[in-house]
Structures are given as structure tokens and as C-alpha cells.
Design a protein around this motif. Sequence first.
Motif: not given
Length: 766
Positions: A631-636
Motif C-alpha cells: 500500500a505504499t507506492r514509490v515513484i521515482t
Amino acid sequence: MNLKKNMSIITAVAVLQAFTVGSASAQTVDQGEAAVVTPAKVESVEVMKKEQPLTENEVKIKSSTSSKAEPTVEDTEASKSAVVETTPAAENDPAAVDQATTTNESEEGSAIQEGTAEDDKTPATPAQVEQQPATGDSTTGTLGGDLTLYMNSNKMEQDGKSYLAGQPMTVKNGVSYVAIRALVDRVGYGVKYDNKTKETIIISGDNELRFKTNSKVYTVNGESRTMKGPAYQQKNTFMVPLTSITQALNISYKVNQSAKTVVLNLHKKPVASFVISQKEIFAGDTVDYVTSYSSPNGLEITSERWTGRQDSFDQAGTYTISYQVQDSNGQWSDPYSVTIQVLQPNLPPVAMFTTDKDQYKMGEKITYMDQSTDDEGKIEKTVWDNNPLAFFEPGPQTVTLTVTDNHGATDTYSKVINITNETLYNFSDFNLLFTPVGQKFTFNGGEVTSMEKVPYTYRDEASLLIRSNSPETVNTEGIVYQESSSGQTRFMIHHVNNTGKRVKMYVIATNNNPYPAVFEQQNMGFAGPTPFATVAGKLSIDKWFKSIQTGADQKKEYFEPGESKLILTELNKTPMKEGQVISLYSDAFSDYSLDYNVILVEENKDPFEALPTLPVLDRDGVHNRGTYPNATRVITYDQQVGATPARLPLGDNASDPNLVGTDPMAYTDASNAGNFGVLYKITLSNVAPRTLISFNPRGGKYFGVALVNGQVVQIVDGSLSINTSSEQSVLYRTGSSSESVTILFSAAPGSNLPVNLLFTPLPMEK
């Protein structure tokens, strides 16, 4: 004669022994404790001469056995010894009289109508009012001073004046009797006779005492009580045990053995007080005095007097005001005093503003400088009218400012500025350049879909989302969610109360492991109860982000095997009324699996007792619930963004796919539409110089916040929302060089998805 004197001395000793109601030192009866009074075994005393001082009486002493017999009428008439109920001499303890607070209410003109006397064999008829010849003023109970009764005498004294009762204070079988009319007249109570019930009634304020001839039972406000001896009549004089009145009406008294007196304490002043309703008093204002008063004796308050009172104070300063009242016995209360501070009259605020210029081009930024003042420096409300950052049509424009101080006084100031025919910036360019962070502006929202999408990728961090949001509107008590979890867990709880009752929501955690477990709350964002779902959603996200920043809401709970506890207790602090909404976001960690139950029950119910009886509630078919991993989405994104218009969609189930999970209560798969509860950690490593980053809703009204470079940014300040796809809210502007920008975002409950982050090159400044 010597024999008579000796007998008189012996009799006096016996009388004093029999009168041991008070302590040997004649202390006032303690009104805080009550003790049972046990009659002493004393020899009865027969007075040979009536209505004379005790030292002049001729007496003879009977045996203790003969004293047990009921006296004849003749004996009763002769037995005028002033003896109060006694305690055995061997106990050596002060006798106590039951107490209550004394209140009196005089009822003038009433007459006792009593039953037959003990020596009257005719049917009961109302007795004549006993006559009270007196030496001195014969006016009944007007001053309320202590009343002195003389043993073995019908003499009474009050406030330095003497009065005579219809019959002397008399002892029968160790019980002291007094003439009821004489006593109540002096005390100031009302007295009357009830022909239907054949009862003599004493009225003292709200208290009512009822006596019947030849009965030990009397009533106090309808409650039956038992006297030490029966009431009776003696020559048309109604006699009752003294302690039946002192006990019921809480009249304290003390016995003076040497003076052979009983002193009833009647010195009970009325009580006065007052308040001033205004919180602040200004010179020239009308002062509102609100008085209150009472009489412990139940007497009517007949007079009042003030010192220092003014209906309006002309000058500021400190004033002391005193208030007293007088009862119908002439007794004045102690002064009740209040010191007030009268302030200088409130001056209204002064509204004033200036602009950096008096004339502007169309599209030229206007700077407004609020210069309003207040004498106390407390301007609480500021309202502008027609004050945009720029005008885009020529001509004069009137700008108005209204300010309000803490007393409600207002002032308004207006200024006319002139807009020329020249144009500095068009509407679109001006908003891109100058709309402040946290404010919105309108644009052509149809252009957004043609913008290039930022081709981002993402990775997930392990975090299990428990989303309790269906039924969103809860119509009955029950379990709205059940799940088990260990490790990193995020709770999203959003519900509306529609039960028609005041309810509370709880999260109960249970450790069903054979070993202890630890639950760590890492942060907390809670809002509500409130009638507005969008407000609750926005505030919960706002508080959650701030809690992530500060770490102020961290706490631990330790669970023994089999133990259940409440967690996330902000949720259940305040009951929810009908139609109110609560919204909660919180991250937590547990070292072992814990079982969670999210329940809604009536506010006064014990959640642990209620849990086993609650039904599991069905989904509402509209809103989402489920358990979702990752449930934690990391966008780089490391490539440059912002050199050309671009957009980054979130919650669209395309570029940003929905989380897939399960509904453990419905035993089915679930898809997290809109990805509510997902925390997006967005890092844009290379945002082009002079780029506007803004927020654009695509699914409808949005009301929330974001965390930009560590700062909480409102997606529209205050109570406003961003309503349509043709509005955008300013999040950030880069400067003259490229920057790395981090954004934390999570969809606010009650709002709509999807949304876009827009990246727009800024026009050149002129």
C-alpha cells in the motif's frame, strides 16, 4: 420545711440527670452525626407546685418501678419537670439529636385545631388556639434570635423578651414535651389543622410535619418517622416531643444545666449573591445584575440593599459592589461583594488598506497592504470585496475592506483604483505566474488530456492496507471490518453514522498467539465527528502528514497471550451523532499477528462485551473495503519534466493500477478503486527551471493536502475545494534552475479520483 428543701435538691439532681441530651459541658449538638437516644432509668419526679421555678417546687420521689407505669391525667398535668430525653449515665456520652437543615415559613393567622386531650372522653374536635400571655412584646417570631426554653416552666425568652407557653416544658416517661404552638410561633413556622386527617401540621418552607394526637408516628414530607413518645393534648394545648421538631427541621440546640435552660439555635441568616451577566463591562454600558438569595429558615425575603451599585458606570476603573437581603424575621444576610473592572468604552476598529499603486495595466499584479488597526489589537475578521490580484478589464474598480473586532464592532474602508487600456499579462499567463501556492485558478481543462504523460514507473513498499469504508453509511450496530495482520499495517477507516443513535467506533486488537505481542502506533491522522465527509477526509490526511513529520503520535501497546485491547483510541474519544462522519489514517507495526475488529456500537455499551453479539455488516455495493498488500507506492522519475506541458496521473487504474486484495468478510477478491489509502512517495529528480507544479482533479470535487518538499500544502486553502477539471491548485514553482522535488500524496476520503499532477512551463516575466 427543711425536708421540703432537701427534697427539692434531690429532685433538681434527678432532673439534671434526666436532661442529659446535650453533653455535660452543654455543647451544641453536632449536625453532622446522629445517635440513638436511649432514655435513662431515672426516678420520676412529681411536682407538687406548678408553674414555679424549680428551686421553689415541692417534690416527692417515686420508686423506679412505679415510674414505669403510664401516668394518669392528673399525674400528667402535675408533671411539669423540664426533662429532655436522656442517656444512661454510665455511658458518659453526649446524647445526639437527628439533624436536618432548618427552614421556616411563618403562616400568620393560622390556628391549631387539635384532637381531644388525654383527659377528654368526647369525640375529637378542633382544639382552641392556646393563648399566650406574655411579659413584653407578644408579637410572634419576628426577629429569629435564639429561643431559650426553661425547664419545668412555660417561660420562653427570645431577643431579650419573655413569652409564656400554654403549658410548661414537660417530661413524660423520660421524653421532653413542648407546647407546639408556642414553639412554632417563636420559631416563625406556619401551623394549621387538617380536618380530614385530624392532623396538626407544621410548615417550614418546603418542609411539612404532620402530627396526630396519641400517636408516636409523625410524617416529614410524607415520610413516616417514630417519636420517643406520642403527641397528646393538655388543656387544649397540643404537646409533642421537642426532638421530633428539632430532629426533622435540623434545629441545633444546647443544654445549660446550671441555668436549667434549653437554647434552640435559630440564628440562621439568609444568603445573598449576584452575578453580572456581561463578561466585560465598559463605561457607559448598562450593567445587568442577576441576583439570587435564599433563607435557610425558609422565610420570605422582604428587603434588599446595595452598596456601590450603578446601573451604568460613567468612568473606567475598579468598583466594589455589595448586596444584602433581609428575611421576614428582620435578619440581614452577610454582604455579598463583587469587585469589577470597568473598561474604557470599546472603540471600533479602523479599516484601512493601501495598494502599491493607484493605477494599473490589465493583468498587472496588485499588492494590497492591510493597515487596519484596533485599540486592543484584536481584529478577528477581515473581509475583502473585489480584490483580485489583477483586473483584466479597463476602468475604475472599487475595492472594499471590512474588519470586525472581538467585540463585534466593525468598520469599512473602500478605495478606487484605475485600470488602463494597456495589457501587461493575459489571464492565463498571469495565473501561471502569480496565483499563490494553495490557491486555485481556472483554465481550459480540456487541454489536460492532450498533455504528454510522464512515463513513470513505480515500486511497492511492504505495507498492508486495511480499508474499512463499506458500508460507508452504517445503519445498524455491527462489525464493519475484521482482519488479521502482522508487520507494517496501515488503517484507513471512514464511516457515517446513520443508526439514529449516538454511537462510538472502536478498533479491538486481540493477541491469539501463545506468546506476547507488541503493537506500535507510528502516526495518527483523525478527524471528526463532523457532518461533512470532505472536511473529515481532508483533515485526517492533513493530520496524518503532520504526524509523519513530527512523530508526535507514536505509542506502544503490549499484549499478553489471549489479551484484547483498544487501539487507535482517538477513534472512540467522541460519540458520533446521527449523520456525522469520522475519518482515520494510521500506520502501525506489530511483531506478531493480531486480530482486528472495527466495530460500531451505541456510545454507552462496553465494546468488549458487545463484540461477541455483533453481526458482520455487508458491503454497501458502492464504496470499497478490503485488505490490500503493497500500500505504499514509490515513484521515482529521473528525466527532466516541465520543459513542456506534462501530466502525472494518479488513481486512474491505467498509469496507476488499482491495488488488488481481498474482502476477508465476503470471502472475495477486491480492487481498490481510486487507490484510497495508498501513500505515494514521488521523487522528481529533475524538474525544469521555471516550472509550475499544480493539482488538477479529473473525477470531481477534491478537498485535500499534499506534502511538498517537506511542507504541508493545502489543495486550496481554507474551506474551499477544487471542484472541476477546469481548475488547478498551485503546489510549487521551481526557480531559475532545475530542482529535485519530492511529493507525498494520499487520496483524501470523501474526495474523488483520479487526479493529475500538472507540469507547466512558466511564461517570461515582464
